[in-house]
Design an enzyme around this catalytic site. Structure first.
Site, PDB file in Angstrom:
ATOM      1  N   CYS A 213       1.172  -1.459  -0.343  1.00  0.00           N
ATOM      2  CA  CYS A 213       0.212   0.039   0.311  1.00  0.00           C
ATOM      3  C   CYS A 213       0.704   1.016  -0.071  1.00  0.00           C
ATOM      4  O   CYS A 213       1.412   1.878  -1.038  1.00  0.00           O
ATOM      5  CB  CYS A 213      -1.014   0.463   1.047  1.00  0.00           C
ATOM      6  SG  CYS A 213      -2.301   1.069   1.254  1.00  0.00           S
TER       7      CYS A 213
ATOM      8  N   HIS B  96      -3.099  -6.058   0.905  1.00  0.00           N
ATOM      9  CA  HIS B  96      -2.947  -6.192   2.664  1.00  0.00           C
ATOM     10  C   HIS B  96      -2.772  -7.596   2.588  1.00  0.00           C
ATOM     11  O   HIS B  96      -3.315  -8.075   3.229  1.00  0.00           O
ATOM     12  CB  HIS B  96      -3.417  -5.589   3.761  1.00  0.00           C
ATOM     13  CG  HIS B  96      -3.579  -4.117   3.293  1.00  0.00           C
ATOM     14  ND1 HIS B  96      -2.569  -3.281   4.501  1.00  0.00           N
ATOM     15  CD2 HIS B  96      -3.476  -2.723   2.711  1.00  0.00           C
ATOM     16  CE1 HIS B  96      -2.222  -1.840   3.990  1.00  0.00           C
ATOM     17  NE2 HIS B  96      -3.708  -1.912   2.942  1.00  0.00           N
TER      18      HIS B  96
ATOM     19  N   GLU C 233      -1.412  -8.610   4.889  1.00  0.00           N
ATOM     20  CA  GLU C 233      -1.329  -8.801   6.466  1.00  0.00           C
ATOM     21  C   GLU C 233      -2.740  -9.353   7.099  1.00  0.00           C
ATOM     22  O   GLU C 233      -2.989  -9.197   8.512  1.00  0.00           O
ATOM     23  CB  GLU C 233       0.041  -7.761   7.644  1.00  0.00           C
ATOM     24  CG  GLU C 233      -0.900  -6.572   7.222  1.00  0.00           C
ATOM     25  CD  GLU C 233      -0.998  -5.208   6.393  1.00  0.00           C
ATOM     26  OE1 GLU C 233      -0.471  -6.571   4.628  1.00  0.00           O
ATOM     27  OE2 GLU C 233      -1.265  -4.216   5.915  1.00  0.00           O
TER      28      GLU C 233
END
Lengths: 85, 231
Positions: free
Chosen positions: B86, B203, B205
């Site tokens: 990002c 993302h 994560e």
């Protein structure tokens, strides 16, 4: 000598200016501005510099544009140098 | 495996990455402030998401000129892995480590939602545990994610096979209706020429553990570990 450097940064033609489009749509929506063709949104910076002459100031300002202030891939700039004292 | 996550002023996904990598890989992850040194050699450096320097001037522009980036360049020059997620992707393009730029979304505004992307190839350090064409869910959260590169340069990165992830439908079809931000060629993730740098808008994560409803991201971290262990 002290100088004021005025830098105007705009998106290059051909790069979609989403902010400009949104502002154009808003003004059109308000009515009365049918004459408006396009708004382009850019960025304006003022730098105060102390240097021996105008040429030095311009070289420094161009260096700062190249190193950080402007992304040449999408933006173009115009630089104006004004002597303040 | 040695991992470092760099925190710039305004980064806000650094702890998420530390948590996800620690939970999935059970390895030590160092969180490093951008004015500090990287320390001992790392296998993977992550530039996390967030709003470094408040997105002032241009997203990622000032973080890209941060002192630690000199060490980061040295790390990739030696073949180390570098991942920008990002805002980290924006930092990579601003640093000139990846070509192009991330512009304001086609429809202005912040998008925060689940997102399906397609794995384009598996012979990379980041995707070995996936299958080619696999559709995974990595959420997106950005207002400036529209990947832009002049068309002749796009042809070059395509011919070099550097597009690693593309926005797509649940079944893997690409099209404007499945492209959340208007990115050129539906690009969600891009590799460097040497394939050791990856910039990624979604993302991983945020989908690394089943408790979050999806653990597709776990395969991403496991891919990296497998690649590091095979070296």
């Amino acid at each position: 000598m002290e100088y004021l450097v005025k830098i105007t940064i705009t998106l290059k033609q051909g790069v979609l200016d989403t902010q400009g489009k949104a502002v154009t749509a808003s003004l059109h929506g308000m009515g009365g501005y049918e004459a408006l063709q396009e708004v382009r949104v850019g960025r304006f910076l003022e730098l105060r510099l102390s240097a021996k002459d105008r040429g030095t100031v311009l070289t420094l300002a161009e260096g700062m544009c190249d190193d950080l202030l402007v992304n040449d891939l999408i933006e173009e700039r115009s630089i104006e140098v004004v002597e303040i004292r | 495996m040695k991992v470092a996550v760099i925190t710039f002023p305004g980064s806000n996904c650094d702890d998420d990455v530390v948590h996800a990598v620690t939970a999935v890989l059970e390895c030590d992850v160092a969180k490093i402030w951008h004015l500090d040194s990287l320390g001992e050699r790392k296998d993977l450096i992550v530039l996390p998401g967030g709003f470094s320097y408040g997105d002032y001037l241009r997203s990622g522009a000032m973080a890209a000129r941060s002192p630690i980036m000199k060490e980061v360049r040295e790390h990739v020059r030696k073949g180390g892995l570098l991942l920008g997620i990002c805002n980290g992707f924006q930092v990579l393009t601003e640093a000139g480590l990846l070509p192009g730029v991330l512009l304001a979304n086609r429809r202005p505004g912040f998008i925060c939602r689940p997102c399906t992307i397609r794995v384009e190839r598996t012979d990379t350090p980041f995707t070995g545990a996936f299958t080619e064409g696999q559709v995974v869910n990595f959420p997106i959260a950005h207002s400036e994610g529209r990947y832009y590169l002049p068309s002749s340069d796009l042809d070059v990165i395509e011919s070099e096979g550097r597009v690693l992830f593309r926005y797509c439908s649940f079944s893997g079809t690409t099209g404007d209706e499945f492209n959340p931000n208007g990115a050129a060629h539906h690009i969600a993730g891009l590799l460097s020429k040497e394939r050791n740098i990856l910039g990624l808008m979604p993302h991983p994560e945020r989908t690394s553990e089943a408790i979050l409803g999806c653990d597709d991201g776990a395969l991403f971290w496991k891919s990296i570990r497998s690649w590091v262990e095979r070296r």
